[in-house]
Write a protein that holds these residues in place. Structure first.
Motif, PDB file in Angstrom:
ATOM      1  N   LYS A  33      14.035  -3.621   9.445  1.00  8.27           N
ATOM      2  CA  LYS A  33      13.632  -2.330  10.006  1.00  8.27           C
ATOM      3  C   LYS A  33      13.017  -1.435   8.931  1.00  8.27           C
ATOM      4  O   LYS A  33      12.003  -0.767   9.162  1.00  8.27           O
ATOM      5  N   ILE A  34      13.637  -1.419   7.748  1.00 11.81           N
ATOM      6  CA  ILE A  34      13.094  -0.614   6.654  1.00 11.81           C
ATOM      7  C   ILE A  34      11.742  -1.157   6.212  1.00 11.81           C
ATOM      8  O   ILE A  34      10.814  -0.403   5.897  1.00 11.81           O
ATOM      9  N   PHE A  35      11.610  -2.502   6.215  1.00  8.59           N
ATOM     10  CA  PHE A  35      10.332  -3.109   5.867  1.00  8.59           C
ATOM     11  C   PHE A  35       9.243  -2.678   6.857  1.00  8.59           C
ATOM     12  O   PHE A  35       8.108  -2.392   6.464  1.00  8.59           O
ATOM     13  N   ASP A  36       9.589  -2.639   8.162  1.00  9.70           N
ATOM     14  CA  ASP A  36       8.617  -2.192   9.166  1.00  9.70           C
ATOM     15  C   ASP A  36       8.206  -0.748   8.915  1.00  9.70           C
ATOM     16  O   ASP A  36       7.019  -0.397   9.046  1.00  9.70           O
ATOM     17  N   ILE A  37       9.180   0.089   8.549  1.00 14.86           N
ATOM     18  CA  ILE A  37       8.865   1.493   8.239  1.00 14.86           C
ATOM     19  C   ILE A  37       7.908   1.564   7.055  1.00 14.86           C
ATOM     20  O   ILE A  37       6.908   2.297   7.071  1.00 14.86           O
ATOM     21  N   ALA A  38       8.207   0.784   6.008  1.00 16.40           N
ATOM     22  CA  ALA A  38       7.349   0.789   4.818  1.00 16.40           C
ATOM     23  C   ALA A  38       5.953   0.276   5.149  1.00 16.40           C
ATOM     24  O   ALA A  38       4.944   0.822   4.671  1.00 16.40           O
ATOM     25  N   GLU A  39       5.874  -0.768   5.977  1.00 11.92           N
ATOM     26  CA  GLU A  39       4.576  -1.342   6.335  1.00 11.92           C
ATOM     27  C   GLU A  39       3.746  -0.333   7.133  1.00 11.92           C
ATOM     28  O   GLU A  39       2.544  -0.156   6.886  1.00 11.92           O
ATOM     29  N   ASN A  40       4.368   0.337   8.098  1.00 10.91           N
ATOM     30  CA  ASN A  40       3.657   1.358   8.875  1.00 10.91           C
ATOM     31  C   ASN A  40       3.222   2.517   7.984  1.00 10.91           C
ATOM     32  O   ASN A  40       2.129   3.073   8.163  1.00 10.91           O
ATOM     33  N   ALA A  41       4.080   2.871   7.033  1.00  9.17           N
ATOM     34  CA  ALA A  41       3.720   3.941   6.098  1.00  9.17           C
ATOM     35  C   ALA A  41       2.533   3.531   5.233  1.00  9.17           C
ATOM     36  O   ALA A  41       1.644   4.335   4.941  1.00  9.17           O
ATOM     37  N   HIS A  42       2.512   2.258   4.819  1.00  5.17           N
ATOM     38  CA  HIS A  42       1.367   1.750   4.045  1.00  5.17           C
ATOM     39  C   HIS A  42       0.078   1.855   4.862  1.00  5.17           C
ATOM     40  O   HIS A  42      -0.967   2.285   4.355  1.00  5.17           O
ATOM     41  N   LYS A  43       0.147   1.443   6.129  1.00  2.78           N
ATOM     42  CA  LYS A  43      -1.040   1.503   6.982  1.00  2.78           C
ATOM     43  C   LYS A  43      -1.519   2.939   7.153  1.00  2.78           C
ATOM     44  O   LYS A  43      -2.724   3.216   7.063  1.00  2.78           O
ATOM     45  N   GLU A  44      -0.575   3.844   7.406  1.00  5.21           N
ATOM     46  CA  GLU A  44      -0.958   5.243   7.575  1.00  5.21           C
ATOM     47  C   GLU A  44      -1.520   5.821   6.281  1.00  5.21           C
ATOM     48  O   GLU A  44      -2.475   6.605   6.283  1.00  5.21           O
ATOM     49  N   SER A  45      -0.932   5.406   5.139  1.00  9.68           N
ATOM     50  CA  SER A  45      -1.436   5.870   3.843  1.00  9.68           C
ATOM     51  C   SER A  45      -2.875   5.417   3.627  1.00  9.68           C
ATOM     52  O   SER A  45      -3.725   6.195   3.177  1.00  9.68           O
ATOM     53  N   ASN A  46      -3.163   4.148   3.949  1.00 10.42           N
ATOM     54  CA  ASN A  46      -4.531   3.647   3.809  1.00 10.42           C
ATOM     55  C   ASN A  46      -5.489   4.397   4.727  1.00 10.42           C
ATOM     56  O   ASN A  46      -6.604   4.754   4.329  1.00 10.42           O
TER      57      ASN A  46
END
Length: 394
Positions: free
Chosen positions: A28-41
């Motif tokens: 779940k934390i990995f999914d949060i980090a991945e979504n945050a990466h996408k939004e950051s990009n």
């Protein structure tokens, strides 16, 4: 005995449930980090486009201010010589001055709105980057816990025999693994991932230009796109080489070092030299990897801290040991001070040498450069078990 077995079975069940819970939370934390990466990009790309638009609006505003000033000057001139102009000329001058003022006001409002939007995006970007950092740290910590639970505590009965030593060694190894994974993930995110995001954006820009028949501009963007792709490919190759130089398996230690030193010299502008004090030999693969990594870490420290102009790597192959030294002509350091505040890189090298049952000696002084000497045995003793061997290169 039966009760003890039952207790261990219950403990194993608890451990399995704990591991499953930790794994689920980590995902779940990995999914949060991945979504945050996408939004950051996405925000980074939007910010880049927004800044270009702000620059264009500012230039338009400056041009409109110049035109509005000229319109006001013309209107002032008409007011001073009112009788020399026709009614149509006077009305045209008033309308032109009014239109310029309206356009200027709208352009200023647009600039203000864009600046506010930029500031808002930058605040969001900083917040997202903070979320990414926290989530990555949490993932790394949970990885340590998870690996430790899976690797050291699943068979509790065996672990109890030497719990303290296994715990310390296990945590050190897992921490090193997680730090390396985090470094690789950061390299991929900052390098190829960002480049591919830019490739996607520029591809869309080229597509719009072609649809608008702006062929010349599209050609310029395509050239930039090709350079960006080439740079991304270089980043990927560098990450692969840092993970595991393929030439090390195919060609051996010495040719791989030669290639690495060539790249090192180009990258850091430090003149390099490789000196073989004895004929070249092929070592067992694990020993060659260890020697390469120790030399690589020493050279990284030289590039970061030494401010050196020259660096030399010396290799000496003996029947039962390999000696190698990394010397530079940099600023050096006070070893007494460094001993009080050891660097993580040096600590990591000492741990690696200790696991190899080797020796490491650092010699340095302010203004006199640094020498790091390693001696790695080619036969590692494990009680009465067999060790490693050396294979002479034909």
């Amino acid at each position: 005995m039966t009760e003890a077995n039952i207790d261990f079975q219950l403990l194993d069940e608890v451990m399995n449930k704990t591991i499953s819970s930790v794994e689920e939370s980590r995902e779940k934390i990995f999914d949060i980090a991945e979504n945050a990466h996408k939004e950051s990009n996405y925000i980074s790309l939007e910010l880049e486009a927004l800044k270009r638009e702000i620059e264009w609006v500012i230039s338009q505003t400056d041009e409109l201010e110049l035109q509005a000033r000229k319109a006001r000057q013309k209107l002032a001139s008409i007011s001073r010589s009112f009788h020399q102009y026709s009614e149509a000329e006077i009305r045209e001058a008033y309308e032109q001055a009014s239109q310029m003022q309206i356009k200027l006001s709208l352009s200023r409002d647009k600039e203000l709105h864009l600046r506010q939007r930029r500031d808002e995006l930058e605040r969001r970007h900083r917040s997202i980057l903070s979320t990414i950092e926290k989530s990555e740290n949490l993932i790394a910590q949970m990885g340590i816990v998870l690996n430790y639970l899976q690797g050291n505590l699943r068979k509790v009965g065996i672990a109890l025999e030497s719990a303290q030593n296994q715990q310390l060694l296990g945590i050190q190894i897992i921490q090193a693994q997680e730090e390396e994974r985090k470094r690789v993930a950061r390299d991929i995110h900052d390098g190829p991932a960002q480049s591919m995001a830019n490739v996607t954006l520029r591809s869309e820009i080229v597509e719009r230009m072609l649809n608008q028949n702006r062929i010349d501009e599209a050609k310029v963007e395509l050239r930039l796109l090709k350079e960006l792709t080439r740079a991304s490919l270089m980043d990927v190759r560098k990450i692969i080489f840092d993970l595991r130089p393929m030439a090390l398996d195919d060609l051996g230690l010495v040719p791989t070092l030669r290639k690495y030193l060539e790249e090192y010299e180009k990258r850091h502008g430090i003149e390099t030299k490789l000196t073989l004090l004895t004929p070249e030999c092929r070592l067992q693969n694990s020993i060659e990897v260890a020697v390469f990594r120790l030399i690589q870490e020493s050279l990284n420290n030289t590039a970061k801290h030494a401010k050196a102009r020259h660096v030399e790597v010396r290799l000496e192959f003996k029947p039962h040991v390999v000696h190698f030294r990394v010397l530079d002509d940099g600023v050096g350091f006070d070893q007494a001070v460094k001993a009080e505040r050891p660097q993580f890189g040096i600590m990591g090298m000492r741990e690696r040498v200790k696991l190899l049952q080797g020796k490491m000696k650092i010699t340095s002084a302010p203004g006199k450069g640094t020498s790091v000497l390693f001696s790695i045995p080619l036969r590692i003793e494990e009680g009465s078990k067999r060790g490693n061997s050396i294979e002479t290169k034909p």
